[in-house]
Design an enzyme around this catalytic site. Structure first.
Site, PDB file in Angstrom:
ATOM      1  N   ARG A 176     -37.781  -7.934 -42.413  1.00 11.96           N
ATOM      2  CA  ARG A 176     -36.661  -8.743 -41.768  1.00 11.96           C
ATOM      3  C   ARG A 176     -36.896 -10.315 -42.037  1.00 11.96           C
ATOM      4  O   ARG A 176     -36.680 -11.048 -41.145  1.00 11.96           O
ATOM      5  CB  ARG A 176     -36.527  -8.512 -40.498  1.00 11.96           C
ATOM      6  CG  ARG A 176     -36.257  -7.052 -39.932  1.00 11.96           C
ATOM      7  CD  ARG A 176     -34.720  -6.734 -40.602  1.00 11.96           C
ATOM      8  NE  ARG A 176     -34.533  -5.347 -40.235  1.00 11.96           N
ATOM      9  CZ  ARG A 176     -34.514  -4.392 -41.181  1.00 11.96           C
ATOM     10  NH1 ARG A 176     -35.064  -4.718 -42.513  1.00 11.96           N
ATOM     11  NH2 ARG A 176     -34.369  -3.015 -40.977  1.00 11.96           N
ATOM     12  N   SER A 226     -29.988  -4.725 -33.188  1.00 14.22           N
ATOM     13  CA  SER A 226     -31.060  -4.799 -32.347  1.00 14.22           C
ATOM     14  C   SER A 226     -31.553  -6.221 -31.879  1.00 14.22           C
ATOM     15  O   SER A 226     -31.525  -6.946 -32.989  1.00 14.22           O
ATOM     16  CB  SER A 226     -32.293  -4.403 -33.465  1.00 14.22           C
ATOM     17  OG  SER A 226     -31.954  -2.879 -33.607  1.00 14.22           O
ATOM     18  N   GLU A 301     -35.406 -10.494 -33.445  1.00 17.42           N
ATOM     19  CA  GLU A 301     -34.818 -10.466 -34.687  1.00 17.42           C
ATOM     20  C   GLU A 301     -33.227 -11.522 -34.594  1.00 17.42           C
ATOM     21  O   GLU A 301     -33.182 -12.325 -35.751  1.00 17.42           O
ATOM     22  CB  GLU A 301     -34.235  -9.140 -35.229  1.00 17.42           C
ATOM     23  CG  GLU A 301     -33.526  -8.718 -36.478  1.00 17.42           C
ATOM     24  CD  GLU A 301     -33.145  -7.528 -36.607  1.00 17.42           C
ATOM     25  OE1 GLU A 301     -33.851  -6.742 -36.527  1.00 17.42           O
ATOM     26  OE2 GLU A 301     -32.191  -7.360 -37.437  1.00 17.42           O
TER      27      GLU A 301
HETATM   28  C1  FAD Z   1     -23.763  -2.922 -34.364  1.00 17.60           C
HETATM   29  C2  FAD Z   1     -24.912  -3.623 -35.320  1.00 17.60           C
HETATM   30  C3  FAD Z   1     -25.568  -2.919 -35.956  1.00 17.60           C
HETATM   31  C4  FAD Z   1     -26.654  -3.661 -36.774  1.00 17.60           C
HETATM   32  N1  FAD Z   1     -27.605  -2.692 -37.337  1.00 17.60           N
HETATM   33  C5  FAD Z   1     -28.414  -3.341 -38.298  1.00 17.60           C
HETATM   34  C6  FAD Z   1     -29.303  -2.577 -39.123  1.00 17.60           C
HETATM   35  O1  FAD Z   1     -29.287  -1.344 -38.872  1.00 17.60           O
HETATM   36  N2  FAD Z   1     -30.328  -3.229 -39.940  1.00 17.60           N
HETATM   37  C7  FAD Z   1     -30.335  -4.596 -39.808  1.00 17.60           C
HETATM   38  O2  FAD Z   1     -31.230  -5.062 -40.635  1.00 17.60           O
HETATM   39  N3  FAD Z   1     -29.228  -5.334 -39.270  1.00 17.60           N
HETATM   40  C8  FAD Z   1     -28.364  -4.813 -38.257  1.00 17.60           C
HETATM   41  N4  FAD Z   1     -27.697  -5.414 -37.688  1.00 17.60           N
HETATM   42  C9  FAD Z   1     -27.881  -6.906 -37.659  1.00 17.60           C
HETATM   43  C10 FAD Z   1     -26.775  -7.682 -38.557  1.00 17.60           C
HETATM   44  O3  FAD Z   1     -25.738  -7.034 -38.888  1.00 17.60           O
HETATM   45  C11 FAD Z   1     -27.299  -7.623 -40.252  1.00 17.60           C
HETATM   46  O4  FAD Z   1     -28.462  -8.765 -39.783  1.00 17.60           O
HETATM   47  C12 FAD Z   1     -26.530  -8.631 -41.043  1.00 17.60           C
HETATM   48  O5  FAD Z   1     -27.040  -8.362 -42.219  1.00 17.60           O
HETATM   49  C13 FAD Z   1     -26.315 -10.073 -40.700  1.00 17.60           C
HETATM   50  O6  FAD Z   1     -25.189 -10.476 -41.688  1.00 17.60           O
HETATM   51  P1  FAD Z   1     -24.065 -11.495 -41.142  1.00 17.60           P
HETATM   52  O7  FAD Z   1     -23.204 -11.982 -42.426  1.00 17.60           O
HETATM   53  O8  FAD Z   1     -23.551 -11.268 -39.916  1.00 17.60           O
HETATM   54  O9  FAD Z   1     -24.893 -12.694 -40.864  1.00 17.60           O
HETATM   55  P2  FAD Z   1     -24.912 -13.988 -39.741  1.00 17.60           P
HETATM   56  O10 FAD Z   1     -25.170 -13.181 -38.506  1.00 17.60           O
HETATM   57  O11 FAD Z   1     -23.623 -14.656 -39.852  1.00 17.60           O
HETATM   58  O12 FAD Z   1     -26.168 -14.672 -40.148  1.00 17.60           O
HETATM   59  C14 FAD Z   1     -27.392 -14.400 -39.869  1.00 17.60           C
HETATM   60  C15 FAD Z   1     -28.461 -15.334 -40.754  1.00 17.60           C
HETATM   61  O13 FAD Z   1     -28.187 -15.613 -42.107  1.00 17.60           O
HETATM   62  C16 FAD Z   1     -27.783 -16.823 -42.478  1.00 17.60           C
HETATM   63  N5  FAD Z   1     -26.865 -16.705 -43.412  1.00 17.60           N
HETATM   64  C17 FAD Z   1     -25.648 -16.139 -43.646  1.00 17.60           C
HETATM   65  N6  FAD Z   1     -25.155 -16.308 -44.631  1.00 17.60           N
HETATM   66  C18 FAD Z   1     -25.879 -16.762 -45.394  1.00 17.60           C
HETATM   67  C19 FAD Z   1     -25.669 -17.504 -46.875  1.00 17.60           C
HETATM   68  N7  FAD Z   1     -24.854 -17.178 -47.365  1.00 17.60           N
HETATM   69  N8  FAD Z   1     -26.481 -18.287 -47.229  1.00 17.60           N
HETATM   70  C20 FAD Z   1     -27.766 -18.580 -46.370  1.00 17.60           C
HETATM   71  N9  FAD Z   1     -27.793 -18.246 -45.045  1.00 17.60           N
HETATM   72  C21 FAD Z   1     -26.880 -17.208 -44.723  1.00 17.60           C
HETATM   73  C22 FAD Z   1     -27.148 -17.564 -41.085  1.00 17.60           C
HETATM   74  O14 FAD Z   1     -27.493 -18.905 -41.089  1.00 17.60           O
HETATM   75  C23 FAD Z   1     -28.211 -16.959 -40.052  1.00 17.60           C
HETATM   76  O15 FAD Z   1     -29.312 -17.599 -39.891  1.00 17.60           O
HETATM   77  C24 FAD Z   1     -26.763  -4.894 -36.982  1.00 17.60           C
HETATM   78  C25 FAD Z   1     -25.803  -5.659 -36.087  1.00 17.60           C
HETATM   79  C26 FAD Z   1     -24.848  -5.189 -35.281  1.00 17.60           C
HETATM   80  C27 FAD Z   1     -23.857  -5.969 -34.799  1.00 17.60           C
END
Ligand code: FAD
Length: 318
Positions: A176, A226, A301
């Site tokens: 992570r 998480s 996380e």
């Molecule tokens: C129901 C649920 C289940 C989940 N299950 C998992 C799982 O099994 N495993 C897991 O790892 N995660 C899980 N997650 C967490 C989350 O979905 C992941 O971390 C996901 O990859 C985040 O993507 P996002 O586009 O929503 O990023 P965001 O939440 O929008 O951003 C996360 C971080 O990334 C940065 N960021 C986003 N895009 C960019 C970019 N293009 N360039 C630079 N920085 C960027 C943002 O500034 C922020 O700091 C879960 C979340 C939910 C709600």
């Protein structure tokens, strides 16, 4: 700078798809967050470069988001600019067992496309509700795998908006964690390498993973997935965070509209009207209780954004 002036100046430099005073709750899987001064949907690289240069010149806080599935936005909102990666920047190309996809690509869709082309390796991300950019930034994954295992290289913008290509060995992927959490780079695209398999087998594995997630996780209520990371040292002594929190008797603990899920204790669900201050208080209570019982501090996380645009793991703000 006044909001109207800010929006006009952005339009003058060619930024088109922008929203003023946009509620961040609409861009958060937790459904929490006050308004951002401006939210821009990223659609091409040159206008993103102009946007970053503009924010720097005027010293305006600037953040990048995907689906907001791993961020807690503040109730006060953000006094600055949010660049959102999504549908408008989400093309994908496959060739043999290679995939080149844009940062705005919806991760479950990427896994589905890979499966249909007979490219195996991305099954573990099929239930993760975010964008490819967010996934790479977080080095997210499941079933003891992370997207870093699949990445060959990443195309990004550096702090001076230069286009740079970063090979996997330079991405500093670990559990992570990635280089992108330490550098102010914007992820634009990634090249991903899989292995060939029968699409039917890949799709079957995806269905199994999704069915298991449906049984384990509270997917019907807004959450950020998480909340706490699975730290190896703590795991050795006490097990995973969900088990630790459950054993501390905290399932169902509620502050305002936020509650420790009764289904999976590492999830905090928004049962209605949840606010960022509730989340901060509840997470703080969980950490204190766990620390008293085990001597360990759980680390988050999920990331928190301040109204001035500072982003870091949430526990760093408690
Ligand atoms: C129901 C649920 C289940 C989940 N299950 C998992 C799982 O099994 N495993 C897991 O790892 N995660 C899980 N997650 C967490 C989350 O979905 C992941 O971390 C996901 O990859 C985040 O993507 P996002 O586009 O929503 O990023 P965001 O939440 O929008 O951003 C996360 C971080 O990334 C940065 N960021 C986003 N895009 C960019 C970019 N293009 N360039 C630079 N920085 C960027 C943002 O500034 C922020 O700091 C879960 C979340 C939910 C709600």
């Amino acid at each position: 700078m006044k909001l109207e002036i800010l929006a006009n100046r952005l339009r003058e430099i060619g930024i088109k798809d922008l929203k003023k005073d946009e509620p961040l709750a609409l861009h958060s899987s937790w459904k929490i967050g006050g308004p951002a001064d401006v939210l821009v949907n990223v659609s091409d690289i040159p206008s993103l470069q102009k946007l970053i240069v503009f924010a720097k010149e005027w010293d305006i806080p600037f953040i990048v988001i995907g689906r907001g599935s791993n961020i807690l936005f503040p109730d006060e909102g953000l006094r600055g600019i949010v660049a959102k990666f999504g549908k408008a920047f989400a093309s994908v190309r496959t060739s043999g067992t290679s995939i080149v996809a844009d940062a705005g690509m919806w991760t479950p869709r990427l896994a589905k496309i890979a499966a249909s082309k007979g490219i195996s390796g991305l099954e573990h991300v099929s239930g993760i509700p975010g964008t490819l950019g967010g996934l790479i930034y977080m080095n997210g994954g499941s079933l003891r795998r992370s997207i870093g295992d699949n990445v060959k290289s990443v195309l990004a913008l550096d702090e001076d908006t230069n286009l740079i290509e970063i090979s996997r060995d330079k991405c500093e992927f670990s559990y992570r964690s990635s280089l992108f959490q330490r550098k102010n780079y914007v992820i634009l695209k990634a090249c991903i390498e899989g292995i060939g398999d029968d699409p039917k087998n890949i799709k079957r594995r995806i269905l199994d993973i999704l069915a298991e997630r449906k049984c384990k996780f509270p997917l019907k209520l807004p959450s950020c997935g998480s909340v706490f990371t699975n730290n190896a040292e703590i795991y050795e002594v006490c097990g995973p965070p969900g088990k630790i929190i459950e054993e501390a008797g905290l399932k169902g603990l509620r502050v305002g509209g936020l509650m420790v899920s009764t289904m999976h204790a590492n999830f905090i669900v928004n049962v209605g009207g949840g606010r960022s201050k509730d989340a901060l208080e509840l997470i703080s209570m969980i950490r204190e209780t766990v620390h008293k019982r085990t001597g360990f501090w759980l680390e988050c996380e999920v990331r928190y954004v301040t109204p001035k645009g500072k982003i870091a793991p949430l526990h760093e703000f408690l």
